[in-house]
Design a protein around this motif. Structure first.
Motif, PDB file in Angstrom:
ATOM      1  N   ASP A 227       0.886  -1.169   0.000  1.00 22.05           N
ATOM      2  CA  ASP A 227       0.000   0.000   0.000  1.00 22.05           C
ATOM      3  C   ASP A 227       0.925   1.221   0.000  1.00 22.05           C
ATOM      4  N   ARG A 230       0.299   4.200   2.466  1.00 20.63           N
ATOM      5  CA  ARG A 230       0.688   3.871   3.839  1.00 20.63           C
ATOM      6  C   ARG A 230       2.209   3.815   3.962  1.00 20.63           C
ATOM      7  N   ARG A 234       4.466   6.170   6.514  1.00 20.26           N
ATOM      8  CA  ARG A 234       5.244   5.626   7.610  1.00 20.26           C
ATOM      9  C   ARG A 234       6.752   5.852   7.410  1.00 20.26           C
ATOM     10  N   ASN A 398       5.681  -3.217   7.702  1.00 14.42           N
ATOM     11  CA  ASN A 398       4.627  -2.231   7.420  1.00 14.42           C
ATOM     12  C   ASN A 398       4.613  -1.117   8.468  1.00 14.42           C
TER      13      ASN A 398
END
Length: 466
Positions: A227, A230, A234, A398
């Motif tokens: 993604d 995202r 981050r 992630n």
């Protein structure tokens, strides 16, 4: 401070540690509680001192990155420390039954802590929590590059701790050299790999065990199924905390070639949303000093002169003699430039395109083992392949940075990024002597193994070797 006074500070701590080898839980608990009280009662002063050292650093960022993890680490140690102290039963090999074995944690004595400037509170209190929980006394060398914080700590510690419990040492490189040459029972250093080598060399003369928390170039790997919104959020969030002056900050990003343009656009949008006008934004940290600022500007200039494309993510204008530096993305920096060889430690982020996952993994494996690795994707099989085929001090999947905030996970590097680990029980064990104890039973078979050797001995040896 004159280096000649260091032995006096050390001797006071050392003598007390030898006179009180048993440190009951209430005493350890009291030291941890005093540390928490000191931080809570001086929260505003800590924020002010650290911001003064940086030229600007948000008090909220200091709360989030230094005060909160300190308090959380103390809370964790207070909850579990009494259990960590207990003797640990371990199995005894059956041929020695009915004897028993156990491991008894004991304080090492005096722990030396060499703290850096980038997180001057947390990278002092983090190891100090483990040292106190394990029943030790400690001596801290603060960084001369964070003078306001160092002065605050040196002035404040005597209000909360006796001088045979905790000592704070200020000073420059000569003091640091004398400090690391003291015969500590354990020495923990946080800083650069180059200085870490000197620290280890100094400790070797005393056979002092060391924990080295270094750094290096921590990669971020974005997989094709990630993604991207995202991932960008981050990565940029982890990179721009403290303006990138974090040992586990993403140092470069490996991403599919087709993602480069989108990554740049999304990164610029994220910065404009979260750090608008970084030059005047109170939430955006400055570079610690002019020397580090010049180093980062030289990295950028050298990369550009060698064909790299630089993408500023903020259009603010640099002030004369200022230490503000806008965040930048860099594409096409040659591998032999400082930007790609040295730990960046600032708001500069190279993008490295790859064509296949195999190529990306080979790129990571072809470099020194990093302190951290970040991987973004959806496929458990691909993520697992990355984790199995790369070696790093720690990993967040992630996400960035947050593995360091888990008290039940050890924090430490490997190879050029460090040795040893701490946090939580790992920190307690690092600063303890885990003494092995074997307790023989009154009834045992050892007499059958004593000379003169004969048929009974031969029969027993045959059983043991079977």
């Amino acid at each position: 401070m004159n280096p000649t006074v260091l032995p006096d500070h050390f001797r006071r701590l050392h003598d007390a540690s030898r006179q009180h080898t048993e440190v009951p839980w209430p005493q350890r608990q009291q030291r941890l509680q005093q540390l928490a009280r000191m931080v809570r009662e001086h929260r505003s002063a800590i924020q002010t001192a650290i911001s003064a050292d940086f030229g600007n650093r948000s008090g909220h960022e200091t709360d989030l990155l230094e005060i909160f993890p300190t308090v959380a680490g103390i809370r964790h140690a207070l909850k579990h420390g009494k259990k960590w102290m207990r003797p640990r039963k371990v199995a005894t090999d059956w041929w020695f039954w009915p004897a028993k074995s156990r491991i008894v944690p004991q304080p090492l004595g005096v722990v030396g802590i060499v703290a850096p400037w980038n997180y001057p509170l947390f990278l002092t209190t983090g190891p100090l929590i483990g040292a106190f929980a394990a029943g030790n006394r400690a001596m801290v060398k603060t960084s001369e590059h964070a003078p306001a914080f160092s002065r605050w700590l040196a002035d404040t510690v005597p209000q909360y701790f006796d001088d045979d419990e905790l000592a704070v040492i200020e000073g420059g490189a000569d003091i640091a050299a004398a400090f690391t040459a003291l015969p500590f029972d354990h020495l923990l250093f946080t800083g650069s790999t180059a200085v870490g080598r000197k620290v280890m060399q100094a400790a070797t003369a005393n056979l002092t065990p060391v924990t080295l928390e270094l750094g290096g170039k921590s990669p971020t790997l974005i997989l094709e199924d990630a993604d991207l919104d995202r991932a960008v959020a981050r990565v940029m969030g982890g990179k721009l905390l403290n303006a990138g002056q974090t040992c586990i900050a993403p140092d470069y990003v490996l991403l599919p070639e087709a993602f480069q343009t989108a990554f740049i656009e999304k990164a610029r949008a994220w910065v404009n949303t979260h750090y608008p006008d970084t030059a005047d934004n109170p939430d955006y940290s400055h570079i610690i000093n002019s020397r580090q600022h010049r180093r980062l500007q030289d990295y950028l200039q050298t990369a550009q002169e060698n064909g790299a494309t630089v993408w500023p993510l903020d259009s603010g204008q640099q002030r004369p003699n200022g230490t503000w530096l806008a965040p930048h993305l860099i594409i096409g920096a040659p591998d032999d430039t400082p930007l790609m060889q040295e730990e960046i430690f600032g708001p500069l982020l190279p993008l490295v395109p790859y064509r296949t996952l195999e190529e990306a993994i080979a790129y990571i494996r072809g470099r020194e083992r990093p302190l951290a690795l970040y991987v973004f994707g959806k496929s458990p099989a691909q993520i697992d392949a990355v984790l199995q085929r790369t070696v790093s001090g720690g990993v967040s999947v992630n996400e960035t940075l947050l593995h360091v905030a888990q008290e039940n996970l050890p924090f430490g590097g490997i190879g050029a990024s460090g040795m040893g680990a701490y946090h939580g029980q790992t920190g307690f064990d690092t600063f303890s002597h885990l003494k092995p104890v074997f307790v023989q039973s009154r009834l045992n078979s050892m007499g059958l193994l004593a000379p003169p050797y004969g048929k009974v001995f031969e029969w027993m040896l045959k059983v043991l070797l079977r």
